[in-house]
Design a protein around this motif. Structure first.
Motif, PDB file in Angstrom:
ATOM      1  N   ASP A  31       1.781  -0.818 -14.927  1.00 16.93           N
ATOM      2  CA  ASP A  31       3.016  -0.791 -15.711  1.00 16.93           C
ATOM      3  C   ASP A  31       4.277  -0.982 -14.865  1.00 16.93           C
ATOM      4  OD1 ASP A  31       1.578  -0.284 -18.085  1.00 16.93           O
ATOM      5  OD2 ASP A  31       1.519   1.864 -17.629  1.00 16.93           O
ATOM      6  N   LEU A  32       4.117  -1.293 -13.579  1.00 17.34           N
ATOM      7  CA  LEU A  32       5.272  -1.466 -12.709  1.00 17.34           C
ATOM      8  C   LEU A  32       6.161  -2.608 -13.195  1.00 17.34           C
ATOM      9  CD1 LEU A  32       3.608  -1.057  -9.205  1.00 17.34           C
ATOM     10  CD2 LEU A  32       5.273   0.495 -10.250  1.00 17.34           C
ATOM     11  N   GLN A  33       7.458  -2.406 -13.050  1.00 14.11           N
ATOM     12  CA  GLN A  33       8.454  -3.421 -13.385  1.00 14.11           C
ATOM     13  C   GLN A  33       9.331  -3.654 -12.160  1.00 14.11           C
ATOM     14  OE1 GLN A  33      10.669  -1.973 -16.742  1.00 14.11           O
ATOM     15  NE2 GLN A  33       8.867  -1.820 -18.044  1.00 14.11           N
ATOM     16  N   PRO A  34       9.921  -4.863 -12.055  1.00 14.33           N
ATOM     17  CA  PRO A  34      10.805  -5.117 -10.918  1.00 14.33           C
ATOM     18  C   PRO A  34      11.880  -4.029 -10.802  1.00 14.33           C
ATOM     19  CG  PRO A  34      10.354  -7.153 -12.067  1.00 14.33           C
ATOM     20  CD  PRO A  34       9.766  -6.045 -12.909  1.00 14.33           C
ATOM     21  N   GLY A  35      12.039  -3.514  -9.592  1.00 13.50           N
ATOM     22  CA  GLY A  35      12.998  -2.442  -9.339  1.00 13.50           C
ATOM     23  C   GLY A  35      12.348  -1.074  -9.246  1.00 13.50           C
ATOM     24  N   ASP A  36      11.125  -0.929  -9.736  1.00 16.04           N
ATOM     25  CA  ASP A  36      10.428   0.349  -9.599  1.00 16.04           C
ATOM     26  C   ASP A  36      10.117   0.593  -8.125  1.00 16.04           C
ATOM     27  OD1 ASP A  36      10.454   0.813 -12.325  1.00 16.04           O
ATOM     28  OD2 ASP A  36       8.373   0.197 -12.654  1.00 16.04           O
ATOM     29  N   LEU A  37       9.906   1.847  -7.782  1.00 14.72           N
ATOM     30  CA  LEU A  37       9.537   2.205  -6.422  1.00 14.72           C
ATOM     31  C   LEU A  37       8.025   2.317  -6.317  1.00 14.72           C
ATOM     32  CD1 LEU A  37      12.276   4.914  -5.798  1.00 14.72           C
ATOM     33  CD2 LEU A  37      12.240   2.576  -4.926  1.00 14.72           C
ATOM     34  N   VAL A  38       7.478   1.947  -5.170  1.00 18.42           N
ATOM     35  CA  VAL A  38       6.050   2.096  -4.907  1.00 18.42           C
ATOM     36  C   VAL A  38       5.904   2.994  -3.679  1.00 18.42           C
ATOM     37  CG1 VAL A  38       5.216   0.016  -6.042  1.00 18.42           C
ATOM     38  CG2 VAL A  38       6.057  -0.145  -3.705  1.00 18.42           C
ATOM     39  N   PHE A  39       4.999   3.961  -3.779  1.00 18.69           N
ATOM     40  CA  PHE A  39       4.854   4.994  -2.754  1.00 18.69           C
ATOM     41  C   PHE A  39       3.468   4.935  -2.127  1.00 18.69           C
ATOM     42  CE2 PHE A  39       8.035   6.437  -5.755  1.00 18.69           C
ATOM     43  CZ  PHE A  39       9.053   6.887  -4.928  1.00 18.69           C
ATOM     44  N   PHE A  40       3.425   5.268  -0.847  1.00 14.41           N
ATOM     45  CA  PHE A  40       2.193   5.199  -0.077  1.00 14.41           C
ATOM     46  C   PHE A  40       1.995   6.479   0.720  1.00 14.41           C
ATOM     47  CE2 PHE A  40       3.964   1.060  -0.742  1.00 14.41           C
ATOM     48  CZ  PHE A  40       2.877   0.285  -1.116  1.00 14.41           C
ATOM     49  N   LYS A  41       0.729   6.853   0.889  1.00 11.49           N
ATOM     50  CA  LYS A  41       0.337   7.952   1.766  1.00 11.49           C
ATOM     51  C   LYS A  41      -0.469   7.311   2.892  1.00 11.49           C
ATOM     52  CE  LYS A  41       0.138  11.742  -1.562  1.00 11.49           C
ATOM     53  NZ  LYS A  41      -0.731  12.776  -2.162  1.00 11.49           N
ATOM     54  N   ILE A  42       0.208   7.014   3.984  1.00  8.24           N
ATOM     55  CA  ILE A  42      -0.436   6.320   5.093  1.00  8.24           C
ATOM     56  C   ILE A  42      -0.925   7.348   6.103  1.00  8.24           C
ATOM     57  CG2 ILE A  42      -0.135   4.625   6.939  1.00  8.24           C
ATOM     58  CD1 ILE A  42       2.058   3.353   5.144  1.00  8.24           C
TER      59      ILE A  42
ATOM     60  N   VAL B 141       4.817   6.079 -12.648  1.00 10.01           N
ATOM     61  CA  VAL B 141       4.474   4.867 -13.384  1.00 10.01           C
ATOM     62  C   VAL B 141       3.137   4.355 -12.864  1.00 10.01           C
ATOM     63  CG1 VAL B 141       5.166   2.482 -13.865  1.00 10.01           C
ATOM     64  CG2 VAL B 141       6.909   4.253 -13.678  1.00 10.01           C
ATOM     65  N   ASN B 142       2.217   4.060 -13.782  1.00  7.54           N
ATOM     66  CA  ASN B 142       0.937   3.476 -13.383  1.00  7.54           C
ATOM     67  C   ASN B 142       1.158   2.111 -12.753  1.00  7.54           C
ATOM     68  OD1 ASN B 142      -0.741   5.562 -14.274  1.00  7.54           O
ATOM     69  ND2 ASN B 142      -0.719   4.774 -16.365  1.00  7.54           N
ATOM     70  N   LYS B 143       0.284   1.757 -11.851  1.00  4.70           N
ATOM     71  CA  LYS B 143       0.404   0.487 -11.141  1.00  4.70           C
ATOM     72  C   LYS B 143       0.480  -0.700 -12.099  1.00  4.70           C
ATOM     73  CE  LYS B 143      -1.726  -1.725  -7.133  1.00  4.70           C
ATOM     74  NZ  LYS B 143      -2.866  -1.660  -6.212  1.00  4.70           N
TER      75      LYS B 143
ATOM     76  N   ARG C  39      -5.282   0.253   0.216  1.00  2.53           N
ATOM     77  CA  ARG C  39      -5.927   1.467   0.731  1.00  2.53           C
ATOM     78  C   ARG C  39      -5.000   2.674   0.661  1.00  2.53           C
ATOM     79  NH1 ARG C  39      -8.168   2.304   6.901  1.00  2.53           N
ATOM     80  NH2 ARG C  39      -8.863   4.438   6.607  1.00  2.53           N
ATOM     81  N   TYR C  40      -3.712   2.496   0.981  1.00  7.99           N
ATOM     82  CA  TYR C  40      -2.791   3.623   1.086  1.00  7.99           C
ATOM     83  C   TYR C  40      -1.863   3.800  -0.117  1.00  7.99           C
ATOM     84  CZ  TYR C  40      -4.360   3.845   5.903  1.00  7.99           C
ATOM     85  OH  TYR C  40      -5.124   3.964   7.028  1.00  7.99           O
ATOM     86  N   TYR C  41      -1.974   2.914  -1.100  1.00  9.22           N
ATOM     87  CA  TYR C  41      -1.103   3.030  -2.281  1.00  9.22           C
ATOM     88  C   TYR C  41      -1.325   4.376  -2.956  1.00  9.22           C
ATOM     89  CZ  TYR C  41       1.060   2.061  -6.768  1.00  9.22           C
ATOM     90  OH  TYR C  41       1.862   2.117  -7.881  1.00  9.22           O
ATOM     91  N   TYR C  42      -0.236   5.035  -3.311  1.00 13.94           N
ATOM     92  CA  TYR C  42      -0.345   6.327  -3.988  1.00 13.94           C
ATOM     93  C   TYR C  42       0.070   6.224  -5.445  1.00 13.94           C
ATOM     94  CZ  TYR C  42       0.364  11.184  -5.248  1.00 13.94           C
ATOM     95  OH  TYR C  42       0.325  12.384  -5.892  1.00 13.94           O
ATOM     96  N   ASN C  43       1.297   5.790  -5.709  1.00 12.96           N
ATOM     97  CA  ASN C  43       1.770   5.736  -7.088  1.00 12.96           C
ATOM     98  C   ASN C  43       3.076   4.950  -7.158  1.00 12.96           C
ATOM     99  OD1 ASN C  43       1.666   6.236  -9.809  1.00 12.96           O
ATOM    100  ND2 ASN C  43       1.775   8.467  -9.644  1.00 12.96           N
ATOM    101  N   GLY C  44       3.444   4.615  -8.371  1.00 13.28           N
ATOM    102  CA  GLY C  44       4.740   3.981  -8.618  1.00 13.28           C
ATOM    103  C   GLY C  44       5.665   4.973  -9.285  1.00 13.28           C
ATOM    104  N   GLY C  45       6.945   4.667  -9.252  1.00  6.67           N
ATOM    105  CA  GLY C  45       7.911   5.557  -9.885  1.00  6.67           C
ATOM    106  C   GLY C  45       9.135   4.800 -10.351  1.00  6.67           C
TER     107      GLY C  45
END
Length: 193
Positions: free
Chosen positions: A114-125, A110-112, A163-169
């Motif tokens: 288009d995120l909705q409450p409950g979606d997951l957000v992923f990071f590459k730190i 999911v594009n940033k 800086r580390y945000y990768y994608n939503g899902g």
């Protein structure tokens, strides 16, 4: 005389309408769901009108301040992927993967915007691979178990997270599907959050 009667009648009708509107407003604010949304809105920094799932915000609220513990899955200590797993199991009755990369493999990207409450957000730190996951709450806020401060709410617009945000899902919509960990991961991968 007719003008006075008409004016008096209009004033009476206006007063009745104002009284009714005030009564309706008081009844709406006394609604437990509205009160809960207002409270969680203030605590989490998410606009009241963006709060769509009171159960989600209640669950997150109950876990705020829980210390971080790698591999932990209780209020004594929890890591980021176990926290997102607990959210999905308890709020959405869905099982997702047991670490952040498993979870990412089990969602529709999911594009940033288009995120909705409950979606997951992923990071590459500091890595080429996903190392952190959180649960989106709305208004660019997300809940997660941070290694430094435990379960907390952060803003995707903070420099560090930006800086580390990768994608939503978003988990696949097949209601009968139970998302599980990938069985082909080696032991090193299973230790990731």
């Amino acid at each position: 005389m007719n003008t006075k009667k008409m004016l008096a009648g209009m004033l009476l009708i206006g007063a009745c309408l104002i009284s009714q509107a005030q009564t309706s407003k008081k009844n709406a604010s006394a609604d437990p769901d509205n009160l809960a949304k207002e409270y969680f809105s203030q605590i989490m920094g998410v606009a009241n009108n963006a709060m769509t799932n009171t159960k989600l915000y209640q669950f997150v609220y109950e876990w705020l301040g829980t210390p971080y513990r790698l591999g932990g899955d209780s209020k004594n200590g929890i890591d980021c992927s176990k926290f997102s797993l607990a959210v999905y199991e308890n709020v959405f009755n869905t099982t997702i993967g047991y670490n952040s990369r498993n979870q990412y493999a089990n969602v529709k990207q999911v594009n940033k915007k288009d995120l909705q409450p409950g979606d997951l957000v992923f990071f590459k730190i500091r890595s080429r691979q996903i190392t952190h996951v959180g649960v989106y709450l709305g208004d660019d806020k997300f809940a997660h178990a941070a290694s430094s401060r435990g379960v907390m709410i952060s803003d995707l617009n903070e420099a560090y997270w930006k800086r580390y945000y990768y994608n939503g899902g978003r988990p696949f919509e097949e209601s009968s599907r139970t998302m599980t960990a990938n069985s082909g991961l080696d032991n090193e991968d299973k230790n990731l959050n």
